[in-house]
Design an enzyme around this catalytic site. Structure first.
Site, PDB file in Angstrom:
ATOM      1  N   ARG A   1       0.801  -1.191   0.000  1.00 19.18           N
ATOM      2  CA  ARG A   1       0.000   0.000   0.000  1.00 19.18           C
ATOM      3  C   ARG A   1       0.853   1.268   0.000  1.00 19.18           C
ATOM      4  O   ARG A   1       0.395   2.340  -0.348  1.00 19.18           O
ATOM      5  CB  ARG A   1      -0.900  -0.025   1.234  1.00 19.18           C
ATOM      6  CG  ARG A   1      -2.003  -1.100   1.081  1.00 19.18           C
ATOM      7  CD  ARG A   1      -2.685  -1.398   2.363  1.00 19.18           C
ATOM      8  NE  ARG A   1      -1.785  -2.106   3.244  1.00 19.18           N
ATOM      9  CZ  ARG A   1      -2.081  -2.372   4.512  1.00 19.18           C
ATOM     10  NH1 ARG A   1      -3.205  -1.956   5.043  1.00 19.18           N
ATOM     11  NH2 ARG A   1      -1.246  -3.048   5.265  1.00 19.18           N
ATOM     12  N   GLY A   2       2.133   1.138   0.395  1.00 21.60           N
ATOM     13  CA  GLY A   2       2.926   2.330   0.655  1.00 21.60           C
ATOM     14  C   GLY A   2       3.170   3.235  -0.536  1.00 21.60           C
ATOM     15  O   GLY A   2       3.409   4.423  -0.379  1.00 21.60           O
TER      16      GLY A   2
ATOM     17  N   ASP B 142       7.438   2.162  -2.623  1.00 21.08           N
ATOM     18  CA  ASP B 142       7.712   3.259  -1.684  1.00 21.08           C
ATOM     19  C   ASP B 142       9.167   3.224  -1.226  1.00 21.08           C
ATOM     20  O   ASP B 142       9.853   4.243  -1.230  1.00 21.08           O
ATOM     21  CB  ASP B 142       6.751   3.239  -0.491  1.00 21.08           C
ATOM     22  CG  ASP B 142       6.732   1.919   0.264  1.00 21.08           C
ATOM     23  OD1 ASP B 142       7.372   0.936  -0.178  1.00 21.08           O
ATOM     24  OD2 ASP B 142       6.064   1.850   1.315  1.00 21.08           O
TER      25      ASP B 142
ATOM     26  N   ASP C 179      14.260  -1.628   1.026  1.00 20.71           N
ATOM     27  CA  ASP C 179      15.005  -1.721   2.289  1.00 20.71           C
ATOM     28  C   ASP C 179      15.898  -2.965   2.190  1.00 20.71           C
ATOM     29  O   ASP C 179      16.916  -2.931   1.503  1.00 20.71           O
ATOM     30  CB  ASP C 179      13.975  -1.794   3.423  1.00 20.71           C
ATOM     31  CG  ASP C 179      14.606  -1.707   4.795  1.00 20.71           C
ATOM     32  OD1 ASP C 179      15.397  -0.787   5.025  1.00 20.71           O
ATOM     33  OD2 ASP C 179      14.302  -2.563   5.651  1.00 20.71           O
TER      34      ASP C 179
ATOM     35  N   GLY D 246      15.216  -5.397   0.509  1.00 20.66           N
ATOM     36  CA  GLY D 246      15.125  -5.711  -0.920  1.00 20.66           C
ATOM     37  C   GLY D 246      14.341  -6.979  -1.226  1.00 20.66           C
ATOM     38  O   GLY D 246      14.209  -7.338  -2.391  1.00 20.66           O
TER      39      GLY D 246
ATOM     40  N   THR E 144      11.102  -7.530  -0.958  1.00 20.91           N
ATOM     41  CA  THR E 144       9.865  -7.228  -1.694  1.00 20.91           C
ATOM     42  C   THR E 144      10.198  -6.941  -3.159  1.00 20.91           C
ATOM     43  O   THR E 144       9.542  -7.462  -4.068  1.00 20.91           O
ATOM     44  CB  THR E 144       9.164  -5.995  -1.072  1.00 20.91           C
ATOM     45  OG1 THR E 144       8.992  -6.241   0.324  1.00 20.91           O
ATOM     46  CG2 THR E 144       7.821  -5.745  -1.721  1.00 20.91           C
TER      47      THR E 144
ATOM     48  N   ASP F 219       3.851   4.201   6.075  1.00 21.58           N
ATOM     49  CA  ASP F 219       3.111   4.124   7.334  1.00 21.58           C
ATOM     50  C   ASP F 219       3.906   3.492   8.452  1.00 21.58           C
ATOM     51  O   ASP F 219       4.928   2.833   8.240  1.00 21.58           O
ATOM     52  CB  ASP F 219       1.869   3.259   7.137  1.00 21.58           C
ATOM     53  CG  ASP F 219       2.241   1.778   6.995  1.00 21.58           C
ATOM     54  OD1 ASP F 219       3.113   1.469   6.148  1.00 21.58           O
ATOM     55  OD2 ASP F 219       1.703   0.941   7.741  1.00 21.58           O
TER      56      ASP F 219
ATOM     57  N   ARG G 209       0.271   7.883   6.806  1.00 21.71           N
ATOM     58  CA  ARG G 209       0.332   7.833   5.336  1.00 21.71           C
ATOM     59  C   ARG G 209      -0.071   9.167   4.719  1.00 21.71           C
ATOM     60  O   ARG G 209       0.370   9.513   3.622  1.00 21.71           O
ATOM     61  CB  ARG G 209      -0.632   6.755   4.803  1.00 21.71           C
ATOM     62  CG  ARG G 209      -0.252   5.329   5.151  1.00 21.71           C
ATOM     63  CD  ARG G 209      -1.134   4.379   4.348  1.00 21.71           C
ATOM     64  NE  ARG G 209      -1.114   3.008   4.859  1.00 21.71           N
ATOM     65  CZ  ARG G 209      -0.194   2.107   4.539  1.00 21.71           C
ATOM     66  NH1 ARG G 209       0.781   2.435   3.743  1.00 21.71           N
ATOM     67  NH2 ARG G 209      -0.255   0.881   5.037  1.00 21.71           N
TER      68      ARG G 209
HETATM   69  P1  IMP Z   1      12.083  -4.906   2.024  1.00 20.20           P
HETATM   70  O1  IMP Z   1      11.400  -6.091   1.452  1.00 20.20           O
HETATM   71  O2  IMP Z   1      12.858  -5.192   3.276  1.00 20.20           O
HETATM   72  O3  IMP Z   1      12.902  -4.118   1.039  1.00 20.20           O
HETATM   73  O4  IMP Z   1      10.949  -3.980   2.572  1.00 20.20           O
HETATM   74  C1  IMP Z   1      10.200  -3.195   1.777  1.00 20.20           C
HETATM   75  C2  IMP Z   1       8.936  -2.788   2.507  1.00 20.20           C
HETATM   76  O5  IMP Z   1       9.144  -2.635   3.932  1.00 20.20           O
HETATM   77  C3  IMP Z   1       8.514  -1.448   2.042  1.00 20.20           C
HETATM   78  O6  IMP Z   1       7.724  -1.506   0.877  1.00 20.20           O
HETATM   79  C4  IMP Z   1       7.777  -0.897   3.231  1.00 20.20           C
HETATM   80  O7  IMP Z   1       6.439  -1.337   3.198  1.00 20.20           O
HETATM   81  C5  IMP Z   1       8.476  -1.509   4.422  1.00 20.20           C
HETATM   82  N1  IMP Z   1       9.484  -0.599   5.005  1.00 20.20           N
HETATM   83  C6  IMP Z   1      10.821  -0.776   5.104  1.00 20.20           C
HETATM   84  N2  IMP Z   1      11.433   0.274   5.686  1.00 20.20           N
HETATM   85  C7  IMP Z   1      10.437   1.158   5.968  1.00 20.20           C
HETATM   86  C8  IMP Z   1      10.423   2.480   6.556  1.00 20.20           C
HETATM   87  O8  IMP Z   1      11.443   3.084   6.956  1.00 20.20           O
HETATM   88  N3  IMP Z   1       9.204   3.064   6.657  1.00 20.20           N
HETATM   89  C9  IMP Z   1       8.049   2.476   6.219  1.00 20.20           C
HETATM   90  N4  IMP Z   1       8.020   1.259   5.648  1.00 20.20           N
HETATM   91  C10 IMP Z   1       9.197   0.606   5.520  1.00 20.20           C
HETATM   92 MG    MG Z   2       5.943  -1.263   0.367  1.00 19.89          MG
END
Ligand code: IMP
Ligand code: MG
Length: 216
Positions: free
Chosen positions: A75-76, A136, A139, A141, A143, A195, A201
């Site tokens: 949703r971000g 959004d 982080d 990575g 996702t 969020d 948001r």
């Molecule tokens: P990843 O799979 O660890 O890269 O995480 C990606 C998802 O984690 C993002 O799409 C966000 O939904 C959530 N996320 C990671 N860091 C943050 C942050 O600092 N603020 C808000 N959401 C975050």
């Molecule tokens: Mg996200």
């Protein structure tokens, strides 16, 4: 097809999000009461708007010749995607197809891995060969990696556009080609669609989420 590292990322503006002082005394950030949390602005609404315009120009310059599908990671990314899509039109990228995926990997600041990716409806690519994923934040990575795997096919070019990038947290080998801001530090960011447990948001700016009784 995974995007190659993108040299122009060197020009991406950096936002400092240090871990707040005293936060280490908390067992985990989301163990604290959440209702009266202050946030600290790190990028004004105006700065975000300017950066979204720059990104749209970059994307139009590189992908403008091809009919494009935007795959929005909910949703971000909903605020970012809405603004970016309209800026793409201003840059003469018309006839976009916009499709949505739901990705969930976080509850508060705690990660659920692997991320669950769910397609909302069926993606109508209409024979298009270029998909731009709009997210959004990249982080760890996971996702982004899961989204790229999901959308890759031999006949398709898949590119990644993320409002935020926190490369130092990376665990999966992903390099978003288009990045709005790079984050320096592990601080948690909210606003402009991002969020903390569905809060913040609606903020028009980007902010660091600050646990009570902490300071930078
Ligand atoms: P990843 O799979 O660890 O890269 O995480 C990606 C998802 O984690 C993002 O799409 C966000 O939904 C959530 N996320 C990671 N860091 C943050 C942050 O600092 N603020 C808000 N959401 C975050
Ligand atoms: Mg996200």
């Amino acid at each position: 097809m995974e995007a190659a590292p993108f040299p122009r990322q060197l020009a991406v503006p950096v936002l400092e999000v240090p871990i707040p002082k005293a936060a280490g005394q908390l067992s985990f950030w989301n163990d604290v009461g959440l209702d009266q949390l202050p946030v600290r602005e790190i990028a004004s609404a105006e700065l975000v708007r300017e950066r979204v315009c720059e990104l749209a120009k970059e994307i139009a310059t590189e992908l403008g010749g091809e009919p494009l599908t935007l795959a929005v990671v909910l949703r971000g990314a909903f605020v970012f995607a809405a603004d970016l899509a309209r800026e793409l039109i201003s840059n003469k990228m018309e006839n976009l197809l916009i499709t949505f995926f739901h990705a969930s990997s976080y509850r508060g600041t705690k990660a659920w891995r692997p991320p669950v990716i769910q397609e909302l409806g069926e993606m109508s690519t209409d024979g298009r060969q270029t998909v731009l994923i709009i997210d959004d934040i990249v982080d760890a990575g996971h996702t982004a990696h899961a989204m790229i795997q999901r959308l890759s096919s031999p006949s398709r070019r898949v590119e990644y556009c993320s409002l935020l990038d926190r490369p130092e947290a990376r665990e999966a080998p992903v390099h978003p080609r288009y990045v709005g801001f790079r984050l320096d530090g592990p601080g948690f960011v909210v606003g402009y669609g991002l969020d903390y447990d569905d809060k913040y948001r609606e903020l028009p700016y980007l902010a660091q989420w600050m646990p009570p009784s902490t300071s930078i």
